[in-house]
Design a protein around this motif. Structure first.
Motif, PDB file in Angstrom:
ATOM      1  N   VAL A  74       0.849  -1.190   0.000  1.00 47.68           N
ATOM      2  CA  VAL A  74       0.000   0.000   0.000  1.00 47.68           C
ATOM      3  C   VAL A  74       0.885   1.241   0.000  1.00 47.68           C
ATOM      4  CG1 VAL A  74      -1.717   1.327   1.282  1.00 47.68           C
ATOM      5  CG2 VAL A  74      -1.960  -1.141   1.098  1.00 47.68           C
ATOM      6  N   VAL A  75       1.955   1.215   0.761  1.00 49.35           N
ATOM      7  CA  VAL A  75       2.911   2.327   0.757  1.00 49.35           C
ATOM      8  C   VAL A  75       3.530   2.460  -0.629  1.00 49.35           C
ATOM      9  CG1 VAL A  75       5.076   3.191   1.712  1.00 49.35           C
ATOM     10  CG2 VAL A  75       3.368   2.170   3.231  1.00 49.35           C
ATOM     11  N   ASP A  76       3.932   1.342  -1.234  1.00 48.18           N
ATOM     12  CA  ASP A  76       4.481   1.362  -2.599  1.00 48.18           C
ATOM     13  C   ASP A  76       3.460   1.914  -3.590  1.00 48.18           C
ATOM     14  OD1 ASP A  76       6.830   0.256  -1.638  1.00 48.18           O
ATOM     15  OD2 ASP A  76       6.314  -1.789  -2.257  1.00 48.18           O
ATOM     16  N   PHE A  77       2.197   1.534  -3.438  1.00 44.43           N
ATOM     17  CA  PHE A  77       1.112   2.023  -4.287  1.00 44.43           C
ATOM     18  C   PHE A  77       1.020   3.546  -4.196  1.00 44.43           C
ATOM     19  CE2 PHE A  77      -3.442   3.209  -4.462  1.00 44.43           C
ATOM     20  CZ  PHE A  77      -3.785   2.757  -5.734  1.00 44.43           C
ATOM     21  N   MET A  78       1.094   4.084  -2.985  1.00 44.64           N
ATOM     22  CA  MET A  78       1.007   5.535  -2.805  1.00 44.64           C
ATOM     23  C   MET A  78       2.238   6.244  -3.363  1.00 44.64           C
ATOM     24  SD  MET A  78      -1.960   6.097  -1.715  1.00 44.64           S
ATOM     25  CE  MET A  78      -1.768   7.859  -1.508  1.00 44.64           C
TER      26      MET A  78
END
Length: 100
Positions: A74-78
């Motif tokens: 999710v952090v990578d997605f953001m």
């Protein structure tokens, strides 16, 4: 001030948002806009507060990108969204807040 809330139940998660939209210090009449604070796309439920432009761009980005199930992705997605937004609108920086 916008509100996005999430509540976890035993068998599901529920998202909610207010439906008020403003431009600077003025409230925009409900007939004038499509609510974009809370949306479902690509198997994700995303709630966003902040720039309407940015939240709409998040909706567009999420159509072709999806994080895996763990928090790191999710952090990578953001991070990927921020870079993608910068490539589309070089003078804009991602500043809105999201619940995914």
């Amino acid at each position: 001030m916008s509100v996005i809330a999430v509540r976890k139940y035993e068998d599901h998660v529920a998202f909610a948002s207010d439906s008020i939209q403003t431009s600077r210090y003025m409230k925009i009449p409900r007939e004038s806009f499509q609510p974009c604070k809370l949306f479902e796309v690509n198997g994700l439920t995303i709630g966003g507060v902040g720039s309407v432009f940015e939240i709409n761009m998040m909706q567009k980005f999420a159509r072709t990108h999806k994080p895996e199930a763990d928090m790191t992705s999710v952090v990578d997605f953001m991070v990927e969204f921020r870079a993608w937004l910068k490539s589309k609108e070089s003078d804009r920086d991602a500043r809105s807040n999201y619940l995914i």
